[in-house]
Write a protein that holds these residues in place. Sequence first.
Motif, mmCIF file in Angstrom:
data_model
loop_
_atom_site.group_PDB
_atom_site.id
_atom_site.type_symbol
_atom_site.label_atom_id
_atom_site.label_comp_id
_atom_site.label_asym_id
_atom_site.label_seq_id
_atom_site.Cartn_x
_atom_site.Cartn_y
_atom_site.Cartn_z
ATOM 1 N N PHE A 175 0.811 -1.215 0.000
ATOM 2 C CA PHE A 175 0.000 0.000 0.000
ATOM 3 C C PHE A 175 0.848 1.271 0.000
ATOM 4 O O PHE A 175 0.414 2.302 -0.524
ATOM 5 C CB PHE A 175 -1.006 -0.014 1.148
ATOM 6 C CG PHE A 175 -2.211 -0.852 0.844
ATOM 7 C CD1 PHE A 175 -3.219 -0.367 0.023
ATOM 8 C CD2 PHE A 175 -2.331 -2.139 1.338
ATOM 9 C CE1 PHE A 175 -4.332 -1.133 -0.288
ATOM 10 C CE2 PHE A 175 -3.441 -2.920 1.039
ATOM 11 C CZ PHE A 175 -4.445 -2.419 0.220
ATOM 12 N N THR A 176 2.039 1.233 0.562
ATOM 13 C CA THR A 176 2.927 2.394 0.493
ATOM 14 C C THR A 176 3.342 2.654 -0.949
ATOM 15 O O THR A 176 3.305 3.796 -1.419
ATOM 16 C CB THR A 176 4.162 2.193 1.387
ATOM 17 O OG1 THR A 176 3.728 2.028 2.743
ATOM 18 C CG2 THR A 176 5.105 3.373 1.300
ATOM 19 N N LEU A 177 3.712 1.607 -1.659
ATOM 20 C CA LEU A 177 4.069 1.766 -3.073
ATOM 21 C C LEU A 177 2.877 2.273 -3.884
ATOM 22 O O LEU A 177 3.024 3.147 -4.744
ATOM 23 C CB LEU A 177 4.577 0.446 -3.642
ATOM 24 C CG LEU A 177 5.974 0.041 -3.197
ATOM 25 C CD1 LEU A 177 6.244 -1.420 -3.521
ATOM 26 C CD2 LEU A 177 7.017 0.941 -3.833
ATOM 27 N N LEU A 178 1.715 1.752 -3.599
ATOM 28 C CA LEU A 178 0.510 2.193 -4.297
ATOM 29 C C LEU A 178 0.230 3.675 -4.008
ATOM 30 O O LEU A 178 -0.154 4.436 -4.905
ATOM 31 C CB LEU A 178 -0.676 1.331 -3.861
ATOM 32 C CG LEU A 178 -1.855 1.203 -4.795
ATOM 33 C CD1 LEU A 178 -1.445 0.636 -6.147
ATOM 34 C CD2 LEU A 178 -2.915 0.325 -4.165
ATOM 35 N N TRP B 98 2.542 -9.160 -6.364
ATOM 36 C CA TRP B 98 1.889 -7.854 -6.374
ATOM 37 C C TRP B 98 2.856 -6.736 -5.989
ATOM 38 O O TRP B 98 2.855 -5.667 -6.590
ATOM 39 C CB TRP B 98 0.681 -7.848 -5.439
ATOM 40 C CG TRP B 98 -0.563 -8.337 -6.100
ATOM 41 C CD1 TRP B 98 -1.116 -9.580 -6.009
ATOM 42 C CD2 TRP B 98 -1.420 -7.594 -6.979
ATOM 43 N NE1 TRP B 98 -2.256 -9.647 -6.763
ATOM 44 C CE2 TRP B 98 -2.471 -8.437 -7.369
ATOM 45 C CE3 TRP B 98 -1.405 -6.285 -7.452
ATOM 46 C CZ2 TRP B 98 -3.488 -8.020 -8.214
ATOM 47 C CZ3 TRP B 98 -2.423 -5.864 -8.302
ATOM 48 C CH2 TRP B 98 -3.450 -6.732 -8.675
ATOM 49 N N ILE B 99 3.665 -6.957 -4.980
ATOM 50 C CA ILE B 99 4.638 -5.936 -4.565
ATOM 51 C C ILE B 99 5.636 -5.690 -5.692
ATOM 52 O O ILE B 99 5.975 -4.546 -5.986
ATOM 53 C CB ILE B 99 5.334 -6.333 -3.247
ATOM 54 C CG1 ILE B 99 4.338 -6.235 -2.083
ATOM 55 C CG2 ILE B 99 6.561 -5.461 -2.981
ATOM 56 C CD1 ILE B 99 4.811 -6.866 -0.793
ATOM 57 N N GLY B 100 6.091 -6.748 -6.331
ATOM 58 C CA GLY B 100 7.006 -6.587 -7.463
ATOM 59 C C GLY B 100 6.380 -5.794 -8.595
ATOM 60 O O GLY B 100 6.997 -4.872 -9.143
ATOM 61 N N LEU B 101 5.139 -6.134 -8.939
ATOM 62 C CA LEU B 101 4.453 -5.421 -10.027
ATOM 63 C C LEU B 101 4.204 -3.957 -9.680
ATOM 64 O O LEU B 101 4.451 -3.063 -10.497
ATOM 65 C CB LEU B 101 3.123 -6.112 -10.351
ATOM 66 C CG LEU B 101 3.215 -7.478 -11.026
ATOM 67 C CD1 LEU B 101 1.838 -8.121 -11.122
ATOM 68 C CD2 LEU B 101 3.856 -7.353 -12.398
ATOM 69 N N LEU C 225 7.513 -1.956 -9.797
ATOM 70 C CA LEU C 225 7.913 -1.596 -11.159
ATOM 71 C C LEU C 225 7.052 -0.466 -11.706
ATOM 72 O O LEU C 225 7.555 0.481 -12.332
ATOM 73 C CB LEU C 225 7.850 -2.817 -12.077
ATOM 74 C CG LEU C 225 8.857 -3.916 -11.792
ATOM 75 C CD1 LEU C 225 8.574 -5.139 -12.659
ATOM 76 C CD2 LEU C 225 10.276 -3.409 -12.008
ATOM 77 N N TRP C 226 5.756 -0.540 -11.481
ATOM 78 C CA TRP C 226 4.830 0.497 -11.941
ATOM 79 C C TRP C 226 5.132 1.829 -11.244
ATOM 80 O O TRP C 226 5.162 2.886 -11.872
ATOM 81 C CB TRP C 226 3.399 0.034 -11.681
ATOM 82 C CG TRP C 226 2.320 0.914 -12.207
ATOM 83 C CD1 TRP C 226 2.330 1.655 -13.367
ATOM 84 C CD2 TRP C 226 1.059 1.164 -11.593
ATOM 85 N NE1 TRP C 226 1.138 2.332 -13.508
ATOM 86 C CE2 TRP C 226 0.343 2.046 -12.434
ATOM 87 C CE3 TRP C 226 0.454 0.712 -10.432
ATOM 88 C CZ2 TRP C 226 -0.937 2.488 -12.139
ATOM 89 C CZ3 TRP C 226 -0.820 1.150 -10.143
ATOM 90 C CH2 TRP C 226 -1.504 2.022 -10.983
#
Length: 183
Positions: A83-86, A161-164, A167-168
């Motif tokens: 969620f931090t990456l998102l 999911w974290i990897g994807l 990258l995004w």
Amino acid sequence: MFTDPSVLGFFFVGGLVLLERDQSIFSTLYVTPLKIHEYLISKVMSLTLLAAVTSIVLFIVIHQSSFHVVPFLLAVILCSMFFTLLGINLAVRVKSVNAFLYTSPLIVIVFYLPLVDYIGIFDTPIFFILPTQAILLLMESAFRGAPIGIYLYSVAVLAVWIGLVYLWTYQSFQQFLKDKCFT
């Protein structure tokens, strides 16, 4: 306990990134040796550590020793990372805190859908492809235990999911820096 690391990571980092944008912090990233990966990892790790410490303290106070700490910490750490990456990804796409707050439910609602199954309203196997289902299974196994397959499934789904999303987010952040610094 699911919402604490996810909300902390998502909304707090959104505010941080938007504040840093307003203070023109990102222009300096091109003149320092700091790489985008290092910036992203520092945000993710600092907020994940904060989420893990606060969650474990809350859980110990509420449940004392009646839970398994490893699946709980795995759930909190992986949830916070995702969620931090998102949150970073959305923050670099909007212009203001208000835009972030108005847009965030459109993204978060998709990942919160497995909560509908968790509270018994609607069940579908499609939820098992979402990272939230894996997080909920890990959190539930902190109380009841689970077969090793549940742990493997949960960690694998969350790692993908974290990897994807990493990258995004990396690509979005890189584009944001180019647009911000060279226009």
